[in-house]
Design a protein around this motif. Structure first.
Motif: not given
Length: 95
Positions: A13-15, A19-22
């Protein structure tokens, strides 16, 4: 074994979050924080280096044109870079 799934799920979930934020600005890379190559304020004693003039020429320019954009803080005179460069390249001082 149940705790292993919990930590694995939390890691995934953190990954996904990072990745989505990037990927938000993937097609617009210049939207992040940027440093200007020029200072915001220039000290009066350093002004000659930015204008590529001698200290005497800068002193003469400032004496003849007291209306140059400036800020005085604690007795030190600063010149804001962008307004000062706009002022010096305008036709106002050549009239």
């Amino acid at each position: 074994m149940e705790i292993d799934f919990f930590w694995s799920g939390l890691g995934i979930a953190a990954l996904g979050y990072f990745i989505g934020d990037g990927l938000k600005n993937f097609k617009n890379p210049g939207s992040g924080f940027q440093f200007d190559e020029y200072p915001t304020l220039m000290k009066e004693k350093d002004l000659h280096t930015y204008l590529n003039l001698s200290k005497a020429e800068v002193a003469d320019l400032l004496n003849k044109n007291p209306n140059a954009p400036k800020v005085v803080l604690d007795g030190t005179t600063y010149y804001p870079y962008k307004p000062f460069m706009k002022w010096i390249t305008s036709t106002e001082i050549y009239q």
